[in-house]
Structure formats: C-alpha cells, structure tokens
Enzyme design. Structure first.
Site, short mmCIF file in Angstrom:
data_model
loop_
_atom_site.label_atom_id
_atom_site.label_comp_id
_atom_site.label_asym_id
_atom_site.label_seq_id
_atom_site.Cartn_x
_atom_site.Cartn_y
_atom_site.Cartn_z
NE ARG A 54 70.02 46.39 -33.52
CZ ARG A 54 69.44 47.61 -33.55
NH1 ARG A 54 68.29 47.83 -32.95
NH2 ARG A 54 70.04 48.60 -34.18
CE1 TYR A 106 71.44 24.14 -19.17
CE2 TYR A 106 71.66 26.52 -19.09
CZ TYR A 106 72.02 25.30 -19.64
OH TYR A 106 72.95 25.26 -20.64
CG ASP A 178 63.88 26.73 -18.93
OD1 ASP A 178 63.53 26.07 -19.93
OD2 ASP A 178 65.07 26.98 -18.66
CE LYS A 203 70.06 22.83 -24.53
NZ LYS A 203 69.75 23.42 -23.24
C1 LIG Z 1 70.11 24.56 -22.47
C2 LIG Z 1 69.18 25.16 -21.50
C3 LIG Z 1 69.15 26.54 -21.29
C4 LIG Z 1 70.11 27.50 -21.98
O1 LIG Z 1 69.96 27.51 -23.36
P1 LIG Z 1 71.14 27.79 -24.41
O2 LIG Z 1 70.44 27.64 -25.72
O3 LIG Z 1 72.21 26.80 -24.19
O4 LIG Z 1 71.60 29.19 -24.16
C5 LIG Z 1 68.24 27.04 -20.38
N1 LIG Z 1 67.40 26.21 -19.71
C6 LIG Z 1 67.41 24.88 -19.89
C7 LIG Z 1 66.46 24.02 -19.12
C8 LIG Z 1 68.28 24.31 -20.79
O5 LIG Z 1 68.31 22.98 -20.94
#
Ligand SMILES: *Cc1c(COP(=O)(O)O)cnc(C)c1O
Length: 390
Positions: A54, A106, A178, A203
């Site tokens: 952890r 998002y 982000d 992603k």
């Molecule tokens: C998918 C996504 C998230 C969240 O991520 P998860 O891995 O699904 O928890 C946050 N910001 C953006 C721009 C995303 O495309």
C-alpha cells in the site's frame, strides 16, 4: 538499460525501454511483476526500500516514474482509477477553500465535485474557462485550486493553459490539469507552469481498454510527498498487476497516438464534407475557435472529436446501430475505435440545465479514433449515415 528519468532519450525510447534489463537476480529483460504485499526487513531495525505494497511497490513505482518522465514532473502517484487520482488531489482542499472547475468537465468529475461541495468539503465554482474574462473575474475570490481540462469533453473546447498559470501565480493558486484527453505525447501542462497533472491511465496511457487506473504527477518534490502521504493514508494506490499491464501498454504510446491522430484527421475531413453532419468539433480544424492556442500548447490535435448529426433521436439510434467498427461505449483512448452519445452516456450525470449550459445537445456524438485502417473506419461511417439519414 533505459532509465525513465533520462530526458536525453526520446519519449519513444523511454517508454519502450522503461525498466528493461534491470533485474540483478536473473537478468530478466522485462521488469518483473512484484505482487507481494510484504517486503522483509534485512534484519533488526534495517528496512529495505519497500516494506508494504500500500505504501510502495516496485512495479507500481516503475509506472509512476515513466509517466512522470513523460510529463516532465518530479514523480507520480499511481492510483486505482482516474477518479481516485482526482479525489487524491482534492485532499489539498479544506472547508472554505474555493475550487474553480470547468463547466464542461468530465461527467464523473462533475458528480464528485458536486457531492463534495454539498458535503461542505470545499466550495466548487463551475466556470467557462475558455473565456478569459470569466477566468479573470473568477480569480478575484482567490481560489485555492483550479482544475483545467483541455481539450474539454465532449466539445473539444480549448483553455489557454499559460493564461491560467499566469493568473494562478498572482494568487498562489494550485493549478491541476486533467491531461487524459491528449496524453503527455501531445501536451505537457507542467512545462506551462501547471503544478499537478492527473490521468485516467484507463485511456491513452494504457491504451488497450483492459485496465482501470489513474496517476497524479507532481511538479515539485513537496507536492509529490503530500500526494504520496495521502495515497498511503487513504489506500487509493493502484494494484501491482494493473501497474504491470499499464506499463506494458505505455510502451507503445508514441506509435498508438500517432496512428490514432492520423485516423482522426482523415475521419474529420470526411465528416466535415458530409451533408448529414451539422458541425464537427476538432482542435485540428483551422476554423476551430481555439486553433491558435492549440498551435501554441499542443504537439498535435489529438484523436478525439465530436459532431452533431442533422436529425432526430430516431436518426441517431439508427446511425449508431448501423455501425460495425465502432463500439457504443463511454470510454476513449484505446486501440479500438469507440463512439459515444454524451447526453445519454458520459454526461448523463449532468442535469439537463448543466448540459444546456455546457452546450451538450442531444444530436452530439463523440468518437475516439482507434488504430484500425482509416479507410475501413470511414467506410463504416459512410454506410451508417446512408442508412440513418436519407
Ligand atoms: C475517464 C476519465 C476520467 C475518470 O477516470 P477513470 O479511470 O474512469 O476513473 C477522468 N477524466 C477524464 C477526462 C476521463 O476521460
């Protein structure tokens, strides 16, 4: 032996060779997967580098270092999802602090922020960050943090990162970005003065749609120490096995993103000239309102775009059903092409008012271009449009 921190090497080399040939025990060429929860003390009062997974794990750390290297950050904390990466960053806020967030962020971020605001964890203000006057006015309340997301989802609006960081500097505001939509291959917010960069590694970073994960990259040693402390305290760290898969996916990111972007450019060109399409949102188009900023802050237009179909709900349903190469799903960034209807999928957590506010119409459709052949992808869209819009 490629040290992911060695910036004299290109990104393609740093990712392909990350951790390769570093095993002193057996000379395994690919870095081993350490799934052990415990690491023993060498002897009484003599801990090794790791003690408990952890708190720290070699497989997870290799992924964190590789991502941090691509983002030009100090180091990264790898988390169990993109949402837990965002949640981790929000631990820097306390009641009374103001967070500025994009009004078209998002959907999951919108849900989390709205809930944390309601609970009184901190105050959230959703603003249109593409408007410089709105931004300037919003900074008058001396926000503790601003979260930016550019290009935005699903309208691909562009926020001027350097403009935000210049305002933030005057007010001692933490800037968090982000960077999921572009990946570090196409945009490096830390180079433009951003303090924290987060990813949904689900992603482009992993790129194969088989791992949920996230990361928070810090510009400074102190911020990284704070993020690591909270990650250990809350237990949001990613699992070693997921980290191993994600490092494996990350090895090909340069190739993947290049091909995905090439495909996006070709598909956009096709859609732009099709009579059934009302408009296309893509940062690579010269008439895109953020095009000049794109030239300045992105290494390329990316592989995400959206468009509005001329037609009603029936046309949209028929169109989506007639496609065979695009899966109808919410995610993005994988090797396979995906299509999404934001109003009923990614942005269903928004209220109708918030959707109207953000400009997300019922006709809007978003595509994440994969690495398939561009001709096949275009032909599939063509036949589906012919069926759906007569
Ligand atoms: C998918 C996504 C998230 C969240 O991520 P998860 O891995 O699904 O928890 C946050 N910001 C953006 C721009 C995303 O495309």
């Amino acid at each position: 032996m490629a040290d992911p921190k060695n910036k004299s090497l290109s990104e393609a080399t740093r990712t392909a060779a990350s951790g390769v040939n570093t095993d002193p025990n057996h000379g395994s060429v690919m870095p081993p997967l350490y799934i052990s929860t415990n690491f023993s003390f060498e002897e009484y009062a003599k801990p090794r580098e790791y003690d408990y997974t952890r708190s720290g794990n070699p497989t997870r750390d290799l992924l964190g270092q590789t991502i941090a290297s691509l983002e030009n950050g100090h180091d990264a904390v790898v988390t169990s999802s993109g949402m837990s990466a965002l949640y981790l960053m929000f631990h820097l806020l306390k009641p009374g602090d103001v967070l500025l967030a994009p009004h078209d962020c998002y959907g999951g971020t919108f849900r989390l922020l709205t809930a944390m605001h309601k609970k009184g964890n901190f105050e959230v203000r959703f603003i249109n960050q593409t408007d410089k006057n709105v931004l300037k006015d919003a900074f008058e309340c001396i926000p503790k943090m601003i979260l930016i997301e550019t290009p935005s989802n699903p309208l691909l609006r562009i926020t001027d990162i350097e403009y935000v960081t210049s305002l933030a500097k005057q007010h001692d505001t933490i800037v968090a970005a982000d960077n999921t939509f572009l990946s570090p291959i196409l945009q490096k917010p830390i180079d433009m003065g951003v303090d924290l960069v987060m990813h949904s590694t689900t992603k482009y970073i992993n790129g194969h749609s088989d791992v949920i994960g996230g990361a928070v990259v810090s510009r400074t040693k102190n911020l990284h120490a704070e993020m690591s402390w909270w990650a250990n305290a809350t237990g949001v760290g990613g699992s070693p096995f997921d980290s191993y898969l994600t490092t494996r996916g990350l090895r090909t990111i340069s190739l993947r993103v290049e091909r995905q972007q090439e495909n996006a450019v070709k598909i956009v060109e096709f859609l732009k000239n099709h009579s059934a399409i009302k408009n296309v949102n893509y940062p690579g188009l010269t008439d895109h309102p953020g095009h000049d900023i794109v030239q300045k802050q992105q290494a390329g237009p990316g592989a995400m775009f959206s468009f509005e179909l001329n037609g009603n709900e029936d046309n949209i349903r028929t169109f989506l059903k007639a496609l065979s190469l695009y899966s109808l799903c919410v995610s993005l960034g994988g090797v396979e092409s995906l299509i999404c209807h934001p109003a009923t999928m990614t942005h269903a957590a928004y209220t109708q008012e918030a959707r109207d506010n953000a400009g997300i119409s019922h006709q809007l459709i978003r595509i994440s271009a994969g690495i398939e052949s561009a001709d096949d992808l275009i032909n599939d869209l063509k036949q589906a449009l012919d069926i759906a819009v007569k």
